[in-house]
Design an enzyme around this catalytic site. Structure first.
Site, PDB file in Angstrom:
ATOM      1  N   GLN A 156      -7.948   3.152  10.453  1.00 21.33           N
ATOM      2  CA  GLN A 156      -6.681   3.138   9.833  1.00 21.33           C
ATOM      3  C   GLN A 156      -5.945   2.088  10.552  1.00 21.33           C
ATOM      4  OE1 GLN A 156      -2.703   5.100  10.931  1.00 21.33           O
ATOM      5  NE2 GLN A 156      -3.575   7.022   9.811  1.00 21.33           N
TER       6      GLN A 156
ATOM      7  N   HIS B 222      -2.083  -0.308  11.075  1.00 18.56           N
ATOM      8  CA  HIS B 222      -0.649  -0.461  11.200  1.00 18.56           C
ATOM      9  C   HIS B 222      -0.445  -1.620  10.476  1.00 18.56           C
ATOM     10  CE1 HIS B 222       0.161   2.033  15.173  1.00 18.56           C
ATOM     11  NE2 HIS B 222      -0.152   2.869  14.137  1.00 18.56           N
TER      12      HIS B 222
ATOM     13  N   GLU C   8      -0.755   2.199   7.434  1.00 19.79           N
ATOM     14  CA  GLU C   8       0.343   3.021   7.776  1.00 19.79           C
ATOM     15  C   GLU C   8       1.540   2.006   8.001  1.00 19.79           C
ATOM     16  OE1 GLU C   8       0.326   4.927  11.525  1.00 19.79           O
ATOM     17  OE2 GLU C   8       1.851   6.143  11.247  1.00 19.79           O
TER      18      GLU C   8
ATOM     19  N   GLU D 193       1.481  11.305   7.881  1.00 26.11           N
ATOM     20  CA  GLU D 193       0.916  11.915   9.169  1.00 26.11           C
ATOM     21  C   GLU D 193       1.858  12.120  10.362  1.00 26.11           C
ATOM     22  OE1 GLU D 193      -2.099   9.171  10.866  1.00 26.11           O
ATOM     23  OE2 GLU D 193      -0.674   7.879  11.547  1.00 26.11           O
TER      24      GLU D 193
ATOM     25  N   GLN E 242      -3.527  13.965  13.728  1.00 23.08           N
ATOM     26  CA  GLN E 242      -3.395  12.600  14.536  1.00 23.08           C
ATOM     27  C   GLN E 242      -3.112  13.154  16.112  1.00 23.08           C
ATOM     28  OE1 GLN E 242      -1.084   8.373  14.394  1.00 23.08           O
ATOM     29  NE2 GLN E 242       0.138  10.088  14.373  1.00 23.08           N
TER      30      GLN E 242
ATOM     31  N   ASP F 295      -3.794   3.764  19.242  1.00 23.93           N
ATOM     32  CA  ASP F 295      -2.705   3.339  18.378  1.00 23.93           C
ATOM     33  C   ASP F 295      -1.392   2.721  19.092  1.00 23.93           C
ATOM     34  OD1 ASP F 295      -1.991   5.723  19.123  1.00 23.93           O
ATOM     35  OD2 ASP F 295      -1.199   6.469  17.054  1.00 23.93           O
TER      36      ASP F 295
ATOM     37  N   SER G 134      -5.700   5.597  15.184  1.00 22.32           N
ATOM     38  CA  SER G 134      -4.734   6.021  13.940  1.00 22.32           C
ATOM     39  C   SER G 134      -3.503   4.967  14.030  1.00 22.32           C
ATOM     40  CB  SER G 134      -4.221   7.458  14.468  1.00 22.32           C
ATOM     41  OG  SER G 134      -3.774   7.532  15.718  1.00 22.32           O
TER      42      SER G 134
END
Lengths: 151, 195, 564
Positions: free
Chosen positions: C147, C149, C176, C227, C302, C341, C368
């Site tokens: 995933q 950012h 995200e 999330e 998460q 993350d 994440s």
């Protein structure tokens, strides 16, 4: 894919092999407005036949996904889908208001029980109603109901 | 950014002499500086080693350069920054206070605001140096005079977490140990001496 | 032997200057919960069932349960098996976790009945390599993913669209975003959605905001999942976060009722950071969070310390505990988006070591939030990895033959999707009567690195536009129509297909993502079937050929040239 599917309580006898429903069981999928999922085409969008309401999930579909989750031993996930199926009938703003009412010290016991009754009577949301009743009981025991003097 | 002469500041020590119970004042031209239970004793410096003597000296100078009176109180029954600052604001003649935790985290608060709100918050204690504390004092004084100062610019450092997060948690826990439940805030006289 | 005071050796000076010494380290303080996972102050496992309900949990009688105990006892733990499985010696369970002959199904069956302290008792027996072995088997989805950012320090929607497109093309399955100025959210969420669907149809997007706004954007179909629904391991910290297990469980159902994928967030260190760990270790409290999430029926979590990583990162064994919390989430049969993350260390070596326990065994989402923008533009306060690490990541994948979800992409392809994303957003803004995106901005987006490389936007006009998106009730369907009308048929079709997914509910199942062909891939149809060497997910075939590619590889056929 090799997980065997036990018989479920209601609806079609779904198992892991039916997933994803959007590929394998389109015949079971309808929008809340009653359209088959195959009707959600670009042509229909351009023709103005599709509204945002058509892109929501139907309660029946959530029950199907709950049956699937149970078939792979995800009991809590299935319970969440069954609560969700009930909440499809509740308008967005009301859902948000109920969530806020469940925050700590946000509601009196009577208010929480009122929400539970509303869920049960107005929306036939008995599983959700039970969750709210349970919260009311725990909040009372743990001093998490609304206090009279809030600053 | 330049802190006034590090050599001289390292020699200063701060003592908070208890004067008596902290009361609500009526003079409208004051700012209350409310410090947390472990401030100056047992802790003597912020998370990045700015001496508490220097913190207080700069804040008071910032307040006084605006022609405003400063009063210091120690809050004993909480180490929650918003609660410390709000306690100060409720006792302040102007309704304006500066809340300070031992590690340096600071907040400007106002009596009429909800406790969990604030006028300005400086959450990143590792980035607060002498100059920032002076500007916090100055801004609080300007609020006390009914002005609307530009907020003190806040800094950001993505590497503050790996360097300081755990130490901040440790200091927070230690500060909690110094809480005296039920003890009312005390007015103190800051005595800065050269060791 | 004499030593000179105040004089340091040259070697000490060199070591002092190493980046790792800019990181913070602290001693343990177990009485206060400042300890990773080995504490004398954690409770001993116990469970007692009477009349179909749990009346004792980890040494506490029902009358003394706090709300976490109550929720876990009544919703998370299988009452029918609790006494049986808790009686299995912890060492047997720990060995089964690393034994390839013990199936994932059998371990999830055991896991469903265990108490928090028992789970801790099991993972305490495991070293970090064993934790990785177990993760390889217990991860819910067979195929690992990643995933990103995608944010902008200036909340610039064009930047977010272009970087989302590049991120999707590089392989991220989820994107995200979040904001500096919260009011920008509608425009940036639209940009993320449009850009993502340009880069790779089927990528899923989310915008991290406070709960109510996040849910609203989801309900409108502008985002696809959520999330940032935080849960905590002690009652007092949970209440400080203005929630309870019941409010969060209700919220989980609210998301599902709108067909929106959702996972909770938790992590070691949050309780001690907030000063209320109640004298429990970080991992014990995190296990309570994991069981609370399971009890709520949310499909995933998460975890991996997340924004508190500086706390476990500073104590002995902390990163082992972080690996263990990811394992427990997977073992409890939840989708695990496994951290990595947040800015973690000044040391590149330490940053890498921190991610191996997730990257090597593979998790549902290794990061994440891998920052697919330069960290300076990362509005989640920086990630453990950013755009500068893309080639390193790809090389580590190739060296160790592991699939971390990304791939090397040649620059012309990247420039092409960046331009198309910016153009598509330009068209959508024009169609929706939002502040204009100029050709100059599109041009900048193609070649930019960070937000400083773009022309300044008129922020006040953008914020007005953002407000009008909310006021007018713009939905995901409006974005489809705008894309279609402006000639971006393929992007419109991609987005419509993603929106149609919520009618089917397939993405609500555990660990679901969408493949390039828009086929939902979850722990049902892609269940992890690892059973030792030669089984489970193997990096081979076409995917391995993809990952052999790097920016510079000398051609075997003609060593005077490079292939890429």
């Amino acid at each position: 894919m090799r997980v065997s599917a036990p018989a479920s309580g209601s609806g079609p006898d779904l198992g892991a092999a039916d997933y994803p429903l959007s590929v394998n069981r389109q015949d079971l999928l309808r929008t809340p407005t009653g359209k088959p999922i195959t009707a959600l085409t670009m042509n229909a969008v351009v023709a103005g036949e599709i509204t945002a309401e058509d892109l929501r999930i139907a309660p029946e579909t959530l029950q199907l996904q709950a049956t699937l989750a149970e078939s792979v031993h995800r009991r809590q996930l299935a319970a969440n889908f069954r609560r969700a199926a009930e909440l499809t009938a509740v308008p967005d703003a009301e859902v948000l208001a109920m969530y806020n009412a469940l925050r700590p010290r946000a509601s009196s016991k009577e208010q929480l029980l009122g929400i539970a009754e509303n869920l049960e009577n107005k929306y036939q949301a008995t599983v959700c109603g039970a969750l709210v009743r349970e919260a009311a009981e725990v909040y009372e025991r743990r001093d998490l109901l609304a206090r009279d003097e809030e600053d | 950014m330049s802190a006034p002469t590090a050599a001289s500041t390292s020699e200063r020590t701060l003592t908070l002499k208890e004067v008596g119970p902290a009361k609500r004042a009526s003079r409208p031209d004051e700012v209350v500086v409310a410090v947390s239970p472990a401030f100056s004793d047992p802790f003597t410096k912020t998370i990045v080693d700015v001496p508490h003597a220097e913190v207080i000296r700069q804040i008071l100078a910032g307040i006084e350069e605006q022609g405003v009176h400063a009063r210091v109180i120690k809050v004993w029954d909480t180490a929650d920054l918003a609660a410390v600052a709000h306690t100060g604001a409720r006792l302040s003649g102007s309704g304006i206070s500066i809340g300070l935790l031992s590690r340096g985290t600071a907040m400007i608060h106002q009596r009429d605001l909800p406790r969990l709100s604030n006028l300005e918050l400086f959450p990143q204690s590792p980035l607060l140096d002498a100059e920032v504390f002076r500007r916090i004092g100055s801004n609080a004084a300007q609020y006390a005079k009914g002005e609307s100062p530009a907020p003190v610019p806040t800094r950001n450092d993505q590497m503050a977490r790996p360097r300081w997060q755990a130490k901040a948690a440790l200091l927070h826990l230690k500060e909690f140990e110094c809480i005296v439940a039920g003890r009312k805030p005390v007015e103190v006289e800051p005595v800065i001496s050269r060791a | 032997m004499t030593t000179t005071e105040n004089r340091r050796s040259r070697r000490t000076e060199i070591l002092e200057d190493r980046p790792v010494n800019l990181d913070g380290f602290v001693e343990e303080w177990p009485e206060k919960g400042l300890v990773a996972m080995e504490s004398d102050f954690d409770p001993q496992p116990s469970v007692r069932v009477e009349g179909g309900r749990i009346v004792e949990l980890d040494g506490r009688a029902r009358a003394d349960f706090d709300f976490m105990d109550t929720f876990i006892a009544d919703h998370a733990i299988d009452v029918e098996t609790a006494e049986e499985v808790n009686a299995i010696p912890s060492v047997e369970i720990a060995r089964a976790l690393v034994d390839p002959r013990a199936s994932r199904d059998e371990l999830t069956r055991i896991g469903r009945g265990l108490t928090p302290a028992k789970i801790l008792d099991v993972v305490k027996l495991m070293n970090v390599v064993e934790i990785m072995m177990a993760m390889q088997k217990m991860r819910a989805r067979r195929t690992p993913a990643n995933q990103a950012h995608s944010t902008s320090a200036k909340d610039n929607p064009i930047q977010v669209a272009a970087d989302a497109a590049e991120g999707a093309l590089r392989g991220f399955a989820e994107l995200e975003t979040t904001l500096g100025v919260v009011r920008y959210a509608p425009l940036v969420a639209i940009a993320l959605q449009v850009g993502g669907q340009v880069g790779r149809g089927g990528v899923l997007t989310q915008c991290a905001l406070e709960e109510a706004t996040e849910l609203e954007l989801g309900m409108r179909g502008i985002t696809a999942y959520a999330e940032t629904i935080s849960v905590y391991g002690t009652e007092s910290v949970f209440v400080d976060g203005d929630d309870t297990p019941w409010s969060k469980a209700f919220l989980a159902s609210a998301y599902a009722s709108r067909g929106i994928k959702m996972r909770f967030t938790s992590g070691t260190g949050s309780e001690v950071q907030m000063g209320n760990a109640e004298g429990r270790s970080m991992l014990y409290l995190e296990i309570r969070c994991i069981l609370m999430a399971k009890g709520a029926g949310v499909q995933g979590l998460q975890n991996g310390s997340i924004s508190c990583i500086g706390v476990p990162g500073a104590v002995p064994g902390g990163i082992r505990a972080v690996a263990a919390e990811n394992l427990v989430a997977s073992w409890m049969d939840l989708e695990c988006a496994s951290g990595n993350d947040q800015s973690f260390s000044h040391s590149a070596m330490r940053r890498t070591a921190r991610l191996l326990p997730q990257m090597l065994p593979g998790t549902d989402f290794v990061c994440s939030g891998y920052s697919a923008v330069p960290n300076a533009d990362n509005m989640f306060a920086g990630s453990n990895l950013d755009t500068e690490d893309f080639d390193d990541w790809n090389t580590i994948q190739r060296d160790l033959q592991v699939d971390g979800g990304l791939r090397h992409v040649r620059e012309p392809e990247i420039l092409q999707v960046r331009e198309k994303a910016a153009r598509a957003l330009q068209a959508v803004f024009a169609e929706l009567d939002l502040p204009r995106i100029t050709d100059e901005e599109v041009e900048a987006a193609v070649y930019a690195n960070g937000s400083g490389d773009y022309p300044e936007r008129d922020v006040l006009e953008d914020l007005k536009g953002a407000q009008s998106v909310m006021d007018r009730g713009v939905t995901g369907l409006d974005l489809v129509k705008a894309l279609e009308r402006s000639g971006f048929h393929d992007v419109a079709e991609n987005l419509l297909t993603v929106l149609r997914q919520r009618v089917s509910g397939d993405l609500l199942q555990t660990s679901a993502i969408l493949t390039d062909d828009f086929v939902p891939l979850s722990a049902i149809n892609d269940a992890n079937d690892y059973g030792g060497p030669g089984s489970g997910y193997r990096l081979q075939g076409e995917r391995w050929e993809q990952l052999k590619k790097l920016r510079h590889v000398t051609s075997a056929e003609d060593p005077e040239t490079e292939v890429s």
